[in-house]
Write a protein that holds these residues in place. Structure first.
Motif, mmCIF file in Angstrom:
data_model
loop_
_atom_site.group_PDB
_atom_site.id
_atom_site.type_symbol
_atom_site.label_atom_id
_atom_site.label_comp_id
_atom_site.label_asym_id
_atom_site.label_seq_id
_atom_site.Cartn_x
_atom_site.Cartn_y
_atom_site.Cartn_z
ATOM 1 N N ALA A 35 79.108 24.897 49.740
ATOM 2 C CA ALA A 35 79.012 24.176 49.042
ATOM 3 C C ALA A 35 79.454 24.323 47.620
ATOM 4 O O ALA A 35 80.276 23.276 47.170
ATOM 5 C CB ALA A 35 77.754 22.256 49.206
ATOM 6 N N PHE A 36 78.844 25.350 47.327
ATOM 7 C CA PHE A 36 78.774 25.911 45.348
ATOM 8 C C PHE A 36 80.169 26.093 46.046
ATOM 9 O O PHE A 36 81.300 26.190 44.628
ATOM 10 C CB PHE A 36 77.836 26.540 45.413
ATOM 11 N N TRP A 37 81.217 26.775 46.562
ATOM 12 C CA TRP A 37 82.415 27.456 46.671
ATOM 13 C C TRP A 37 83.417 26.370 47.130
ATOM 14 O O TRP A 37 84.396 27.282 46.192
ATOM 15 C CB TRP A 37 82.785 28.797 47.639
ATOM 16 N N ALA A 38 82.567 25.708 47.208
ATOM 17 C CA ALA A 38 83.693 25.131 48.037
ATOM 18 C C ALA A 38 83.637 23.477 47.130
ATOM 19 O O ALA A 38 85.320 22.640 46.016
ATOM 20 C CB ALA A 38 83.447 23.651 48.867
ATOM 21 N N ASN A 39 83.112 23.685 45.686
ATOM 22 C CA ASN A 39 82.810 22.978 44.705
ATOM 23 C C ASN A 39 83.640 23.865 43.416
ATOM 24 O O ASN A 39 84.722 22.671 42.683
ATOM 25 C CB ASN A 39 81.567 22.275 43.597
ATOM 26 N N LEU A 40 83.549 24.557 43.684
ATOM 27 C CA LEU A 40 84.356 25.818 42.606
ATOM 28 C C LEU A 40 85.969 25.579 43.103
ATOM 29 O O LEU A 40 86.565 25.797 42.074
ATOM 30 C CB LEU A 40 83.997 26.899 42.099
ATOM 31 N N GLY A 41 86.740 25.195 44.266
ATOM 32 C CA GLY A 41 87.757 25.238 44.614
ATOM 33 C C GLY A 41 88.321 23.662 44.339
ATOM 34 O O GLY A 41 89.620 24.296 44.460
ATOM 35 N N VAL A 42 88.161 23.309 43.780
ATOM 36 C CA VAL A 42 88.078 21.878 43.106
ATOM 37 C C VAL A 42 88.334 21.739 41.636
ATOM 38 O O VAL A 42 87.197 21.453 41.305
ATOM 39 C CB VAL A 42 87.703 20.757 43.701
ATOM 40 N N SER A 43 89.315 21.895 41.274
ATOM 41 C CA SER A 43 89.334 21.539 40.030
ATOM 42 C C SER A 43 90.235 21.023 38.896
ATOM 43 O O SER A 43 91.491 20.745 39.963
ATOM 44 C CB SER A 43 89.237 23.451 39.199
ATOM 45 N N LEU A 44 89.767 20.659 38.360
ATOM 46 C CA LEU A 44 90.948 19.369 37.133
ATOM 47 C C LEU A 44 92.231 20.641 36.612
ATOM 48 O O LEU A 44 93.172 20.256 36.992
ATOM 49 C CB LEU A 44 90.233 19.569 35.828
ATOM 50 N N LEU A 45 91.820 22.133 36.703
ATOM 51 C CA LEU A 45 92.946 22.965 36.566
ATOM 52 C C LEU A 45 93.582 23.487 37.708
ATOM 53 O O LEU A 45 94.722 24.077 37.285
ATOM 54 C CB LEU A 45 92.212 24.411 35.997
ATOM 55 N N ALA A 46 93.312 22.869 39.348
ATOM 56 C CA ALA A 46 93.820 23.310 39.599
ATOM 57 C C ALA A 46 94.794 22.276 40.040
ATOM 58 O O ALA A 46 96.666 22.373 40.812
ATOM 59 C CB ALA A 46 93.313 22.688 41.512
ATOM 60 N N ARG A 173 73.572 19.315 47.807
ATOM 61 C CA ARG A 173 72.817 18.009 48.213
ATOM 62 C C ARG A 173 73.686 16.252 48.157
ATOM 63 O O ARG A 173 73.745 15.540 48.641
ATOM 64 C CB ARG A 173 71.663 17.743 47.530
ATOM 65 N N TYR A 174 74.706 16.499 46.260
ATOM 66 C CA TYR A 174 74.807 14.429 46.113
ATOM 67 C C TYR A 174 75.978 15.410 45.910
ATOM 68 O O TYR A 174 76.957 14.086 45.802
ATOM 69 C CB TYR A 174 74.676 14.987 44.928
ATOM 70 N N VAL A 175 76.953 16.526 45.236
ATOM 71 C CA VAL A 175 78.184 16.910 44.309
ATOM 72 C C VAL A 175 79.138 16.486 45.495
ATOM 73 O O VAL A 175 80.206 16.136 45.072
ATOM 74 C CB VAL A 175 78.217 17.655 43.721
ATOM 75 N N THR A 176 78.680 17.318 46.332
ATOM 76 C CA THR A 176 79.950 17.990 47.357
ATOM 77 C C THR A 176 80.571 16.776 48.117
ATOM 78 O O THR A 176 81.755 16.085 48.485
ATOM 79 C CB THR A 176 80.040 18.395 48.578
ATOM 80 N N VAL A 177 79.583 15.784 48.811
ATOM 81 C CA VAL A 177 79.991 14.530 49.774
ATOM 82 C C VAL A 177 81.347 13.397 48.369
ATOM 83 O O VAL A 177 82.114 12.795 48.943
ATOM 84 C CB VAL A 177 78.959 13.770 49.521
ATOM 85 N N ALA A 178 80.364 13.147 47.331
ATOM 86 C CA ALA A 178 81.625 12.562 46.937
ATOM 87 C C ALA A 178 82.097 13.478 45.669
ATOM 88 O O ALA A 178 83.641 12.739 45.926
ATOM 89 C CB ALA A 178 80.556 12.498 45.019
#
Length: 451
Positions: A35-46, A173-178
């Motif tokens: 979840a940590f790495w997946a969230n880092l992969g989605v970025s506004l800079l992307a 727990r919360y952010v990845t699903v959203a």
């Protein structure tokens, strides 16, 4: 306020230690890290940085087609994800953060140079993130002054860094699903729009685009062990970093390229396609809010990197000071020369990873590195690293003013013209790794338990 933490005060057993004197708890499982790495992969800079994989020229015009850019991005991200996975394993095996590991690779004092480079690039990334958050927030609602958004993002970032492992668990727990829901929603909405011909353009410059995407993944390599030192297993660390990050970066970049196609390649209007669809502003707000995990990761790793220089410094005090610093910088600066910044990062850390991977998995690292503060210098590994940097610059000198001019002069002096199929990242990684293995017999350090 002193940044030194008394030895008698320990961090909670499920939280990151305050100083290097305290052991790192192994509390993160595969799904926490994924979840940590997946969230880092989605970025506004992307989204805004997706333009860089189109290998734009100096006047800002794309060199390759959207389809070529998508392919280059996938290739660069997969390779970069594997490199990120390699960088994750040493932290999980040793329990040491990234810059402390460099004591074993280069020696204690020589490790200070890459540590300072890492601190500089992380402060730059952290500043970029706050600027990006503020810009995206203004695109949502411009009735609030920019400085308010910057300060709010800086405060959220700083709070997250105080409890880094708790923040990682919160992401799962919360952010990845959203975030996943938001990605699916925007894919459905954007693909309903009439896209232009994605094959318009050439494939010449493919590897420049791939290197741009790879450089984004590589930017996390110097900090990977800061988080994977808390991993329960090496396999979880490698798998989560490789798969979790690569999948979401590919998804985010493709979405960004679709958005670029809808605004005729105008990167200044990259957010328009998201905001103009039904409920677009509400869903896009999810991306804006969760962008703080990017700045959080940068600030926390900056603090941990500084601890390689000052081992007893309290990471909480460092985090607060760094949060204030990047907030001030974000108030005063604007994003400039993003592609050139990525190129410089890649030219330093891609070959460094080549040296690290070769020596850790095939060389002296198999017997255990000496990561004590008295670890002797290993100049052969430094030479291998420098060789990789030279190769990278000869193939891709980048676009950063006098630095580019210098390496173009070297190219002319050597009568060397890089072919379009040459990847600066791959060649520099392989040259640095090969040089590390060839030069390894010159020094055979004895393993030592860190003090």
């Amino acid at each position: 306020m002193s940044a030194v933490q008394p030895k008698s005060v320990d961090a909670p057993r499920d939280e990151a230690p305050y100083t290097l004197d305290q052991p790192a708890p192994r509390v993160l499982g595969f799904w926490d890290q994924s979840a940590f790495w997946a969230n880092l992969g989605v970025s506004l800079l992307a989204f805004s940085g997706a333009y860089t994989v189109l290998a734009p020229t100096e006047d800002g015009k794309p060199t390759i087609s959207i389809m070529a850019g998508i392919t280059a991005m996938i290739v660069g991200t997969v390779i970069g994800g594997l490199m990120l996975g390699l960088a994750a394993v040493p932290g999980a095996r040793t329990g040491q953060p990234a810059m402390v590991l460099l004591r074993g690779l280069f020696g204690a004092r020589p490790s200070y140079l890459p540590t300072l480079l890492n601190v500089a690039q992380l402060i730059g990334w952290g500043t970029f993130e706050l600027i990006t958050i503020a810009g995206a927030a203004q695109a949502l609602y411009d009735g609030v002054p920019r400085w308010v958004y910057v300060v709010a993002a800086g405060v959220i970032t700083t709070v997250l860094t105080i409890w880094p492992l708790g923040s990682v668990r919160m992401l799962r727990r919360y952010v990845t699903v959203a975030v996943c829901v938001a990605l699916v929603y925007f894919y459905v909405q954007l693909l309903r729009e009439p896209l232009p011909d994605l094959n318009r353009g050439s494939w010449n410059g493919f590897w420049i685009g791939a290197d741009a995407a790879l450089a984004v993944s590589i930017s996390w390599v110097p900090v990977a062990a800061d988080y994977t030192r808390h991993s329960r297993t090496q396999r979880a660390a490698f798998g989560a970093a490789t798969v979790g990050y690569s999948i979401t970066q590919i998804i985010a970049y493709v979405l960004g390229l679709f958005a670029l196609a809808l605004v005729a390649g105008d990167s200044s209007r990259i957010y328009d396609p998201f905001l103009h669809v039904t409920l677009g502003a509400l869903i896009f707000a999810i991306f804006v809010l969760r962008e703080a995990d990017q700045s959080f990761a940068n600030v926390y790793s900056t603090a941990v990197s500084i601890q390689n220089l000052v081992p007893r410094a309290d990471r909480r005090v460092l985090s607060v000071a760094l949060g204030v610093l990047i907030t001030v910088l974000a108030l005063a600066l604007d994003i400039n020369d993003y592609a050139g910044f990525l190129s410089l990062i890649g030219s330093v850390f891609v070959p460094m990873l080549g040296v690290l991977a070769a020596d850790f998995f095939l060389g002296s690292g198999r017997r255990g590195w000496n990561t004590a503060r008295s670890a002797p210098a290993r100049w052969n590994m430094i030479v291998a690293w420098l060789a990789g940097i030279v190769v990278y610059q000869l193939i891709n000198p980048g676009t950063v003013a006098h630095w580019t001019d210098l390496w173009q002069d070297v190219q002319k002096a050597l009568h060397f013209t890089p072919a379009s199929w040459m990847s600066a990242s791959l060649f520099s990684f392989l040259v640095a790794a090969g040089a590390a293995l060839l030069l390894a017999p010159l020094t055979r350090p004895k393993p030592e338990t860190p003090a």
